[in-house]
Design an enzyme around this catalytic site. Structure first.
Site, mmCIF file in Angstrom:
data_model
loop_
_atom_site.group_PDB
_atom_site.id
_atom_site.type_symbol
_atom_site.label_atom_id
_atom_site.label_comp_id
_atom_site.label_asym_id
_atom_site.label_seq_id
_atom_site.Cartn_x
_atom_site.Cartn_y
_atom_site.Cartn_z
ATOM 1 N N ALA A 159 -30.808 -4.896 -23.347
ATOM 2 C CA ALA A 159 -29.822 -3.822 -23.518
ATOM 3 C C ALA A 159 -28.883 -3.774 -22.315
ATOM 4 C CB ALA A 159 -30.529 -2.483 -23.691
ATOM 5 N N GLU A 162 -19.164 0.006 -38.637
ATOM 6 C CA GLU A 162 -20.621 -0.078 -38.712
ATOM 7 C C GLU A 162 -21.027 -0.228 -40.170
ATOM 8 O OE1 GLU A 162 -24.599 0.098 -38.667
ATOM 9 O OE2 GLU A 162 -23.363 -0.260 -36.889
ATOM 10 N N ARG A 166 -45.666 -2.360 -32.401
ATOM 11 C CA ARG A 166 -45.064 -1.223 -31.709
ATOM 12 C C ARG A 166 -45.690 0.091 -32.162
ATOM 13 N NH1 ARG A 166 -39.971 -2.906 -29.522
ATOM 14 N NH2 ARG A 166 -39.262 -4.904 -30.379
#
Length: 430
Positions: A333, A37, A196
Site C-alpha cells: 500500500a 470505479e 485471514r
C-alpha cells in the site's frame, strides 16, 4: 501547487486506496481529474494493512496524514514485529525489529478508505464503470470504452485498478515486458495461501488468558516455521486483533507451484482446515486460530517478471496494477501512496503541459520502476525467508539478526531526494 488549471485532463481507473490517494493529490493541485470505479461505490476488501515511515511521509506531503491519524494504531517502542518460532511451545523470541523514525502504523483498509472518500468531490466520481477497452490511436487523446456502453476521453489515463488490472494490457510488451497483459493471465502464484481473520480483543484475550492475551493483543508478532508463518497485530484502536496465517505449497521448490486451474483466488474455508494446516504450531497459536470461526483464504499472486516500464504513451499504471505482489513486508500500500505523491508532483510541475506530457512521463519510469520493483521483489523473497527458505534457513538465530535491518531500504527511502531527481530531470529534458 499549480497557479492555474492544467491544459490536460486525467482519468483514474480504480477507486481503491491508491486511486483515491492519487485523485486527491491531483485535485488539490488543480489538475482536472475524474475517477471511475467498477463497483457501485468505493469499497475496500481485506483487513488490516501496515503503513511504514516512508508511506506516512508521503501521506503528510499529500495533506492526508491528519485523516490517517484518526484511525491509525501505533505500536509502543516503534516496534514493527517480534520474531518468534511458531512450533516451539514457548514461542522462542529470535529478535525484534523497530522503525527508527516512528512506528509502523496499522489501520483497517475500510477505515483508511473512508477517510479519503470525504476528500474526493462527488462530481469527479463515476461508479459502475468497468473498463472494456482503451485506444490511443492519434497519440493525443485516450478513448475508454466501458462495459455499460459509455465512452470517455482523456489526455492521460492512469490505471489504479489493482493486480487484476485491465489498464496494464495497454502497455507495450516490447518495452514493459511479457507481464504487460490485462487481468490475471500472466500473474504467478507465490504458492502461498493466506488465511485471514479479525478477532475481537475480548475474545482473543479470553482464549489465551489475561497475561498472554493482553501481551499478544497489543504487541505485533511474527511466528515462523518451515513453509508457513503467522502474524498478528492490533487495529481499530486495539479493539481488534488482525491475524493472518500463511501456508506455502513448495512441492516444486525452488520453482513456484502452478495455481490449480478453475480455483477461486479467494475462498471461504473451515476452521478445521485452518487448524489442520497449522497443527504443528504451539498451543497458544492454536488457541488464536480457534478464535477464527469462519476463516477465508486468499491465494497470493505476483507480477512476474516485474514490469520494465509502467508507461505507454498517454496510458500509465500505478500501485498494484504496476507492481502488485505479496504483502510480506507491509509495504505494498505504501508503494501505491508513493506513486500517488510522485505523480502529483510531476503532473503539477509548471513545465509539464499537454504538449510534452508523454515525454514528461519518462521520468516516472526512470525513478519509480527501480524503487517499486525492488520492494515488490524483496517482498516475495521475504515470505520465503520467514519460512526458512532464505537467509538463515538452517540457523534461526542468524535469521533473527537478518530481520532486524532487512526493511531499512523501504523505510529510509528519501522522498526529498526523489523529488529533487525528478526536478533535475525536468530541467534537463523539458
Amino acid at each position: 501547487m499549480t497557479s492555474s488549471p492544467k491544459d490536460f485532463s486525467v482519468v483514474i481507473i480504480g477507486g481503491g486506496i491508491g486511486g483515491l490517494t492519487l485523485a486527491i493529490g491531483l485535485h488539490t493541485r488543480r489538475i482536472p481529474v475524474r475517477i471511475f470505479e467498477s463497483a457501485p461505490r468505493f469499497a475496500e476488501i481485506g483487513a488490516g494493512i501496515a503503513c511504514g515511515p516512508n508511506s506516512q511521509e508521503a501521506l503528510k506531503r499529500l495533506g492526508l496524514y491528519e485523516d490517517f491519524l484518526q484511525f491509525a494504531d501505533f505500536p509502543s517502542r516503534n516496534l514493527f514485529f517480534q520474531w518468534r518460532l511458531a512450533e516451539a511451545e514457548e514461542n522462542t523470541l529470535l529478535s525484534e525489529t523497530f522503525c527508527k523514525k516512528y512506528g509502523m502504523a496499522s489501520i483497517h483498509r475500510a477505515e483508511l478508505l473512508d477517510t479519503f472518500i470525504k476528500r474526493v468531490p462527488e462530481e469527479i466520481c463515476g461508479f459502475g464503470k468497468r473498463l472494456k477497452s482503451l485506444h490511443q490511436d492519434d497519440g493525443k487523446k485516450v478513448r475508454m470504452e466501458f462495459e455499460d456502453g459509455t465512452v470517455e476521453e482523456a489526455d492521460l489515463v492512469i490505471g489504479c485498478d489493482g493486480i487484476h488490472s485491465r489498464v496494464r494490457g495497454a502497455l507495450d510488451p516490447t518495452t514493459a515486458g511479457p507481464s504487460a497483459v490485462a487481468g490475471s493471465e500472466k500473474l504467478v502464484w507465490s504458492g502461498t495461501w493466506a488465511y485471514r481473520g479479525l478477532i475481537p480483543r475480548t475474545t482473543f484475550v479470553s482464549a489465551l488468558g489475561p497475561e498472554k492475551g493482553e501481551f499478544y493483543a497489543e504487541t505485533a508478532q511474527m511466528m515462523l516455521a518451515k513453509d508457513s508463518h503467522l502474524l498478528t497485530f492490533p487495529i481499530q484502536g486495539g479493539k481488534t486483533v488482525n491475524v493472518v496465517a500463511f501456508k506455502t505449497d513448495r512441492t516444486r521448490w525452488p520453482e513456484r507451484t502452478a495455481f490449480p486451474k478453475g480455483e477461486s483466488w479467494t475462498q471461504e474455508t473451515s476452521q478445521q482446515a485452518l487448524l489442520d494446516d497449522f497443527a504443528s504450531y504451539s498451543s497458544d497459536l492454536q488457541k488464536m486460530l480457534r478464535c477464527i470461526e469462519k476463516p477465508s483464504k486468499w491465494a497470493l499472486h505476483q507480477i512476474v517478471p516485474s514490469l520494465t516500464s509502467y508507461t505507454n504513451g498517454r496510458v500509465i499504471v500505478t500501485g498494484d496494477a504496476a507492481h502488485g505482489g505479496t504483502p510480506h513486508q507491509g509495504a505494498m500500500a505504501g508503494q501505491a501512496i508513493e506513486d500517488a505523491l510522485f505523480l502529483s508532483h510531476l503532473l503539477a510541475h509548471p513545465k509539464v503541459h499537454n504538449g510534452n506530457l508523454t515525454k514528461a512521463l519518462q521520468v516516472y519510469d526512470q525513478i519509480r520502476v527501480p524503487r517499486a520493483n525492488r520492494v515488490l521483489e524483496s517482498s516475495l523473497e521475504a515470505g520465503d525467508t520467514y519460512e526458512f527458505r532464505g537467509v538463515g534457513a538452517d540457523d534461526p538465530q542468524k535469521l533473527g539478526q537478518h530481520l532486524v535491518e532487512r526493511f531499512d531500504h523501504i523505510w529510509d527511502y528519501d522522498l526529498d531526494e526523489e523529488n529533487e531527481q525528478m526536478n533535475r530531470w525536468i530541467e534537463e529534458n523539458l
